[in-house]
Write a protein that holds these residues in place. Structure first.
Motif, short mmCIF file in Angstrom:
data_model
loop_
_atom_site.label_atom_id
_atom_site.label_comp_id
_atom_site.label_asym_id
_atom_site.label_seq_id
_atom_site.Cartn_x
_atom_site.Cartn_y
_atom_site.Cartn_z
N GLN A 166 -13.16 1.30 -3.19
CA GLN A 166 -12.40 1.49 -1.96
C GLN A 166 -10.96 1.85 -2.30
O GLN A 166 -10.50 1.58 -3.41
N TRP A 167 -10.27 2.44 -1.33
CA TRP A 167 -8.83 2.62 -1.49
C TRP A 167 -8.12 2.07 -0.27
O TRP A 167 -8.68 1.93 0.80
N ASN A 168 -6.84 1.74 -0.48
CA ASN A 168 -5.95 1.25 0.56
C ASN A 168 -4.58 1.87 0.29
O ASN A 168 -3.84 1.37 -0.55
N TYR A 187 0.79 -1.23 0.00
CA TYR A 187 0.00 0.00 0.00
C TYR A 187 0.83 1.29 0.00
O TYR A 187 0.27 2.37 0.05
N SER A 222 -2.79 -0.29 9.72
CA SER A 222 -2.42 0.08 8.35
C SER A 222 -3.16 -0.80 7.35
O SER A 222 -3.49 -1.93 7.64
N PRO A 223 -3.42 -0.27 6.16
CA PRO A 223 -3.21 1.07 5.65
C PRO A 223 -4.40 1.97 5.93
O PRO A 223 -5.32 1.58 6.64
N ASN A 224 -4.39 3.16 5.31
CA ASN A 224 -5.55 4.05 5.35
C ASN A 224 -6.58 3.46 4.40
O ASN A 224 -6.31 3.32 3.21
N THR A 225 -7.72 3.08 4.92
CA THR A 225 -8.75 2.42 4.11
C THR A 225 -10.01 3.26 4.10
O THR A 225 -10.39 3.81 5.13
N GLU A 274 -2.47 6.42 8.94
CA GLU A 274 -3.00 5.07 8.68
C GLU A 274 -3.83 4.57 9.84
O GLU A 274 -4.12 3.38 9.93
N ASP A 307 -14.79 5.27 6.53
CA ASP A 307 -13.79 4.24 6.79
C ASP A 307 -14.33 2.91 6.27
O ASP A 307 -15.47 2.54 6.56
N GLU A 334 -2.93 5.24 -5.67
CA GLU A 334 -3.91 4.30 -6.21
C GLU A 334 -4.87 5.03 -7.15
O GLU A 334 -5.54 5.98 -6.73
N ASP A 371 -8.43 6.81 10.81
CA ASP A 371 -7.90 7.24 9.51
C ASP A 371 -8.31 8.68 9.23
O ASP A 371 -9.45 9.07 9.45
#
Length: 197
Positions: free
Chosen positions: A180-182, A85, A160-163, A156, A107, A89, A114
């Motif tokens: 979504q992102w990670n 991550y 971890s990670p920042n989701t 994060e 989140d 992204e 986060d």
């Protein structure tokens, strides 16, 4: 005693006759007015309902490698084995004719603190947002051409990670994208909306 026996025999024969009669006469009921029109669903989206899936959005081609080449705007990838991550992204690029777009996020995993910063065309529009279980977001007036939205991970959280889960809607409440992102601290998740008119 004869009266009771008489009523039992009559009751049983009526019951059998009515069962047989129902089997013969069973038909489906026809709708009287076949010209009824379907009622369209409401355009207002409840903040906690999952969005309807997008209908094959038109994709605007952008090369993420070219996008993330600018080391002033985007942190350089630093993935090591087992940690995936530490990179930016790309969340996709889509063509739209909408004037106003709504962007919502929360989140995606358990709420662990986060935080993100949100940019529109490289200008900060949300300096610090703490992600929780409820959707937060904003509306943006799209300009003709490219509208680039970056979500930068400020931390994060405790895991971890920042989701995060995000949703992008057009002005009619139709989902343009939902995903979504990670990403790691300092990295960005990017979506691009290309407004045609």
């Amino acid at each position: 005693m004869k009266k009771i026996l008489f009523f039992i025999i009559i009751g049983a024969s009526l019951h059998a006759y009515s069962q047989d009669e129902l089997k013969r006469k069973q038909q489906s009921i026809q709708q009287k007015n076949s010209e009824n029109k379907e009622v369209p669903p409401p355009t207002e989206v409840s903040p906690n309902d999952p969005p309807p899936l997008p209908k094959e959005p038109i994709v605007f081609k952008i090369n993420p490698d070219e996008l993330y080449k600018n080391n002033i705007l985007y942190k350089k990838e630093a993935n090591v084995e087992g940690i995936f991550y530490r990179r930016n992204e790309f969340l996709g690029s889509f063509v739209t004719n909408t004037i106003v777009s709504t962007v919502r996020y929360r989140d995606a995993a358990f709420v662990d603190g986060d935080k993100i910063k949100v940019y529109l065309n490289d200008k900060v529009i949300e300096p610090e947002v703490l992600l929780d279980g409820e959707y937060k977001g904003f509306k943006i007036n799209l300009v003709k051409g490219i509208n680039k939205i970056d979500f930068e991970a400020l931390n994060e959280g405790s895991a971890s990670p920042n989701t995060a889960e995000f949703q992008v809607f057009d002005d009619k409440g139709t989902v343009i994208e939902s995903s979504q992102w990670n990403v790691g601290t300092g990295y960005k998740a990017t979506i691009v909306l290309y407004k045609e008119n």
